[in-house]
Design a protein around this motif. Structure first.
Motif, PDB file in Angstrom:
ATOM      1  N   TRP A   1       0.815  -1.215   0.000  1.00 36.20           N
ATOM      2  CA  TRP A   1       0.000   0.000   0.000  1.00 36.20           C
ATOM      3  C   TRP A   1       0.850   1.267   0.000  1.00 36.20           C
ATOM      4  O   TRP A   1       1.748   1.410   0.819  1.00 36.20           O
ATOM      5  CB  TRP A   1      -0.893  -0.005   1.243  1.00 36.20           C
ATOM      6  CG  TRP A   1      -2.162   0.752   1.055  1.00 36.20           C
ATOM      7  CD1 TRP A   1      -2.388   2.065   1.326  1.00 36.20           C
ATOM      8  CD2 TRP A   1      -3.390   0.238   0.560  1.00 36.20           C
ATOM      9  NE1 TRP A   1      -3.670   2.415   1.021  1.00 36.20           N
ATOM     10  CE2 TRP A   1      -4.314   1.301   0.541  1.00 36.20           C
ATOM     11  CE3 TRP A   1      -3.801  -1.026   0.117  1.00 36.20           C
ATOM     12  CZ2 TRP A   1      -5.626   1.147   0.105  1.00 36.20           C
ATOM     13  CZ3 TRP A   1      -5.099  -1.177  -0.311  1.00 36.20           C
ATOM     14  CH2 TRP A   1      -5.996  -0.106  -0.311  1.00 36.20           C
ATOM     15  N   ARG A   2       0.528   2.183  -0.883  1.00 42.76           N
ATOM     16  CA  ARG A   2       1.215   3.479  -0.922  1.00 42.76           C
ATOM     17  C   ARG A   2       0.633   4.386   0.160  1.00 42.76           C
ATOM     18  O   ARG A   2      -0.554   4.674   0.174  1.00 42.76           O
ATOM     19  CB  ARG A   2       1.041   4.130  -2.298  1.00 42.76           C
ATOM     20  CG  ARG A   2       1.787   3.434  -3.419  1.00 42.76           C
ATOM     21  CD  ARG A   2       1.651   4.180  -4.736  1.00 42.76           C
ATOM     22  NE  ARG A   2       0.290   4.113  -5.243  1.00 42.76           N
ATOM     23  CZ  ARG A   2      -0.148   3.165  -6.086  1.00 42.76           C
ATOM     24  NH1 ARG A   2       0.675   2.232  -6.514  1.00 42.76           N
ATOM     25  NH2 ARG A   2      -1.393   3.174  -6.498  1.00 42.76           N
ATOM     26  N   VAL A   3       1.495   4.871   1.046  1.00 46.26           N
ATOM     27  CA  VAL A   3       1.023   5.702   2.151  1.00 46.26           C
ATOM     28  C   VAL A   3       1.597   7.118   2.117  1.00 46.26           C
ATOM     29  O   VAL A   3       1.218   7.958   2.935  1.00 46.26           O
ATOM     30  CB  VAL A   3       1.359   5.066   3.521  1.00 46.26           C
ATOM     31  CG1 VAL A   3       0.624   3.760   3.712  1.00 46.26           C
ATOM     32  CG2 VAL A   3       2.858   4.858   3.677  1.00 46.26           C
ATOM     33  N   GLU A   4       2.470   7.409   1.172  1.00 41.96           N
ATOM     34  CA  GLU A   4       3.178   8.692   1.171  1.00 41.96           C
ATOM     35  C   GLU A   4       2.229   9.885   1.196  1.00 41.96           C
ATOM     36  O   GLU A   4       2.417  10.833   1.945  1.00 41.96           O
ATOM     37  CB  GLU A   4       4.094   8.792  -0.047  1.00 41.96           C
ATOM     38  CG  GLU A   4       4.909  10.091  -0.077  1.00 41.96           C
ATOM     39  CD  GLU A   4       5.875  10.137  -1.244  1.00 41.96           C
ATOM     40  OE1 GLU A   4       6.728  11.038  -1.250  1.00 41.96           O
ATOM     41  OE2 GLU A   4       5.788   9.274  -2.131  1.00 41.96           O
ATOM     42  N   LYS A   5       1.198   9.858   0.357  1.00 40.56           N
ATOM     43  CA  LYS A   5       0.283  10.998   0.250  1.00 40.56           C
ATOM     44  C   LYS A   5      -1.065  10.708   0.902  1.00 40.56           C
ATOM     45  O   LYS A   5      -2.018  11.468   0.732  1.00 40.56           O
ATOM     46  CB  LYS A   5       0.094  11.372  -1.219  1.00 40.56           C
ATOM     47  CG  LYS A   5       1.388  11.815  -1.893  1.00 40.56           C
ATOM     48  CD  LYS A   5       1.161  12.183  -3.352  1.00 40.56           C
ATOM     49  CE  LYS A   5       2.471  12.613  -4.009  1.00 40.56           C
ATOM     50  NZ  LYS A   5       2.278  12.948  -5.449  1.00 40.56           N
ATOM     51  N   ARG A   6      -1.136   9.645   1.649  1.00 36.48           N
ATOM     52  CA  ARG A   6      -2.400   9.269   2.281  1.00 36.48           C
ATOM     53  C   ARG A   6      -2.606  10.089   3.558  1.00 36.48           C
ATOM     54  O   ARG A   6      -1.714  10.143   4.409  1.00 36.48           O
ATOM     55  CB  ARG A   6      -2.375   7.780   2.624  1.00 36.48           C
ATOM     56  CG  ARG A   6      -3.738   7.207   2.992  1.00 36.48           C
ATOM     57  CD  ARG A   6      -3.669   5.683   3.021  1.00 36.48           C
ATOM     58  NE  ARG A   6      -5.004   5.139   3.175  1.00 36.48           N
ATOM     59  CZ  ARG A   6      -5.552   4.832   4.358  1.00 36.48           C
ATOM     60  NH1 ARG A   6      -4.859   5.020   5.462  1.00 36.48           N
ATOM     61  NH2 ARG A   6      -6.780   4.361   4.423  1.00 36.48           N
ATOM     62  N   PRO A   7      -3.764  10.736   3.709  1.00 36.02           N
ATOM     63  CA  PRO A   7      -4.011  11.535   4.918  1.00 36.02           C
ATOM     64  C   PRO A   7      -3.821  10.697   6.182  1.00 36.02           C
ATOM     65  O   PRO A   7      -4.280   9.569   6.274  1.00 36.02           O
ATOM     66  CB  PRO A   7      -5.467  11.972   4.748  1.00 36.02           C
ATOM     67  CG  PRO A   7      -5.700  11.958   3.277  1.00 36.02           C
ATOM     68  CD  PRO A   7      -4.891  10.795   2.763  1.00 36.02           C
ATOM     69  N   GLY A   8      -3.116  11.273   7.150  1.00 33.40           N
ATOM     70  CA  GLY A   8      -2.909  10.599   8.424  1.00 33.40           C
ATOM     71  C   GLY A   8      -1.664   9.738   8.489  1.00 33.40           C
ATOM     72  O   GLY A   8      -1.282   9.285   9.563  1.00 33.40           O
ATOM     73  N   GLY A   9      -1.044   9.479   7.326  1.00 31.82           N
ATOM     74  CA  GLY A   9       0.201   8.731   7.302  1.00 31.82           C
ATOM     75  C   GLY A   9       0.105   7.353   7.924  1.00 31.82           C
ATOM     76  O   GLY A   9      -0.925   6.681   7.848  1.00 31.82           O
ATOM     77  N   MET A  10       1.179   6.923   8.574  1.00 34.43           N
ATOM     78  CA  MET A  10       1.246   5.576   9.117  1.00 34.43           C
ATOM     79  C   MET A  10       0.277   5.371  10.275  1.00 34.43           C
ATOM     80  O   MET A  10      -0.270   4.282  10.457  1.00 34.43           O
ATOM     81  CB  MET A  10       2.675   5.259   9.574  1.00 34.43           C
ATOM     82  CG  MET A  10       3.686   5.157   8.446  1.00 34.43           C
ATOM     83  SD  MET A  10       3.173   4.002   7.142  1.00 34.43           S
ATOM     84  CE  MET A  10       2.893   2.519   8.080  1.00 34.43           C
ATOM     85  N   LYS A  11       0.050   6.419  11.058  1.00 34.30           N
ATOM     86  CA  LYS A  11      -0.893   6.289  12.169  1.00 34.30           C
ATOM     87  C   LYS A  11      -2.276   5.935  11.654  1.00 34.30           C
ATOM     88  O   LYS A  11      -2.954   5.036  12.179  1.00 34.30           O
ATOM     89  CB  LYS A  11      -0.944   7.586  12.982  1.00 34.30           C
ATOM     90  CG  LYS A  11      -1.880   7.516  14.189  1.00 34.30           C
ATOM     91  CD  LYS A  11      -1.839   8.815  14.977  1.00 34.30           C
ATOM     92  CE  LYS A  11      -2.760   8.723  16.195  1.00 34.30           C
ATOM     93  NZ  LYS A  11      -2.754   9.983  16.980  1.00 34.30           N
ATOM     94  N   GLN A  12      -2.707   6.622  10.600  1.00 29.18           N
ATOM     95  CA  GLN A  12      -4.013   6.341  10.019  1.00 29.18           C
ATOM     96  C   GLN A  12      -4.049   4.959   9.382  1.00 29.18           C
ATOM     97  O   GLN A  12      -5.049   4.240   9.457  1.00 29.18           O
ATOM     98  CB  GLN A  12      -4.374   7.394   8.979  1.00 29.18           C
ATOM     99  CG  GLN A  12      -5.779   7.233   8.395  1.00 29.18           C
ATOM    100  CD  GLN A  12      -6.864   7.552   9.408  1.00 29.18           C
ATOM    101  OE1 GLN A  12      -6.869   8.638  10.003  1.00 29.18           O
ATOM    102  NE2 GLN A  12      -7.769   6.612   9.620  1.00 29.18           N
ATOM    103  N   PHE A  13      -2.938   4.571   8.738  1.00 33.80           N
ATOM    104  CA  PHE A  13      -2.870   3.261   8.108  1.00 33.80           C
ATOM    105  C   PHE A  13      -3.112   2.156   9.142  1.00 33.80           C
ATOM    106  O   PHE A  13      -3.918   1.242   8.918  1.00 33.80           O
ATOM    107  CB  PHE A  13      -1.507   3.085   7.438  1.00 33.80           C
ATOM    108  CG  PHE A  13      -1.333   1.757   6.753  1.00 33.80           C
ATOM    109  CD1 PHE A  13      -1.856   1.539   5.498  1.00 33.80           C
ATOM    110  CD2 PHE A  13      -0.626   0.732   7.376  1.00 33.80           C
ATOM    111  CE1 PHE A  13      -1.700   0.306   4.863  1.00 33.80           C
ATOM    112  CE2 PHE A  13      -0.468  -0.496   6.755  1.00 33.80           C
ATOM    113  CZ  PHE A  13      -1.005  -0.710   5.498  1.00 33.80           C
TER     114      PHE A  13
END
Length: 221
Positions: free
Chosen positions: A91-103
């Motif tokens: 999963w690409r998380v670079e531009k995902r709101p919340g970053g790793m915490k949200q993931f």
């Protein structure tokens, strides 16, 4: 996203597939991918260690066909076996709101909602990634690796009643933690097919419309 059911697959084979897919997802040649599978019996160690929490000699485990594998995921020691649903989001998380915490929050949410579907009330436990039934009973372990802002490894949700392989380890290195499963907590046998179906739907919901980050009040950045 695409969700792919791999059935039963050896740990090394699944790891190689993850790394191959990680490259294509990173390059933009593939969409975010989630692999669903089961592993033959294997005990895995995380980047932070875990060998100190192995309670059986490796030679005795090997005689029973149980492998011990070093991994590149976070976390400590855990184990996999048939009857446990493993999910590996690439999963690409670079531009995902919340970053790793949200993931992590979204992965936990997908599991919590899956448990709720089967009548099992599951919770987060502060300071311990994964999903619990109470402060001692753990139903799902989590640990990921990240390369160039793309995740691999993921989570392991106990579905079947037999979680006896955990007797060979101190669960996730947490003293007092005991394993449980969906079938045990629900009070009836849940098939892997049903667990995969429900989890797939809940994962799509959580990652298409992610819930608020745990502990964050509405309206706050």
């Amino acid at each position: 996203m695409r969700i792919i059911d791999l059935g039963l697959m050896e740990y090394e084979e699944a790891e190689a597939l993850q790394l191959k897919t990680l490259e294509t997802v990173t390059a933009g040649d593939e969409e975010n991918t989630v692999f669903l599978l089961e592993h033959p019996k294997v005990i895995t160690l995380g980047r932070q260690g875990g060998a100190e929490n192995l309670l059986m000699d490796e030679s005795l485990l090997a005689a029973q066909g149980i492998q011990v594998a070093q991994t590149t995921r976070g976390g400590n020691i855990t184990c996999h076996f048939p009857g446990q649903l493993v999910a590996y989001p690439i999963w690409r998380v670079e531009k995902r709101p919340g970053g790793m915490k949200q993931f992590f929050c979204d992965m936990e949410e997908a599991v919590i909602r899956t448990c709720a579907h089967f009548g099992v009330a599951a919770i987060r436990r502060q300071g311990h990634p994964g999903v619990w039934v109470d402060e001692t009973k753990k139903i799902c372990s989590m640990g990921i690796g990240v390369r160039r802002w793309v995740t691999y490894h993921g989570l392991a949700l106990n579905v079947g009643r037999d979680v006896s392989l955990f007797n060979a380890i101190t669960l996730c290195g947490i003293q007092g933690a005991v394993p449980t499963s969906l079938s045990t907590e629900a009070g009836y046998d849940i098939t892997m097919k049903d667990a995969k179906y429900v989890f797939s739907n809940e994962f799509r919901k959580a990652f298409t419309h992610p819930p608020m980050v745990a502990g964050q009040a509405p309206g706050k950045p």
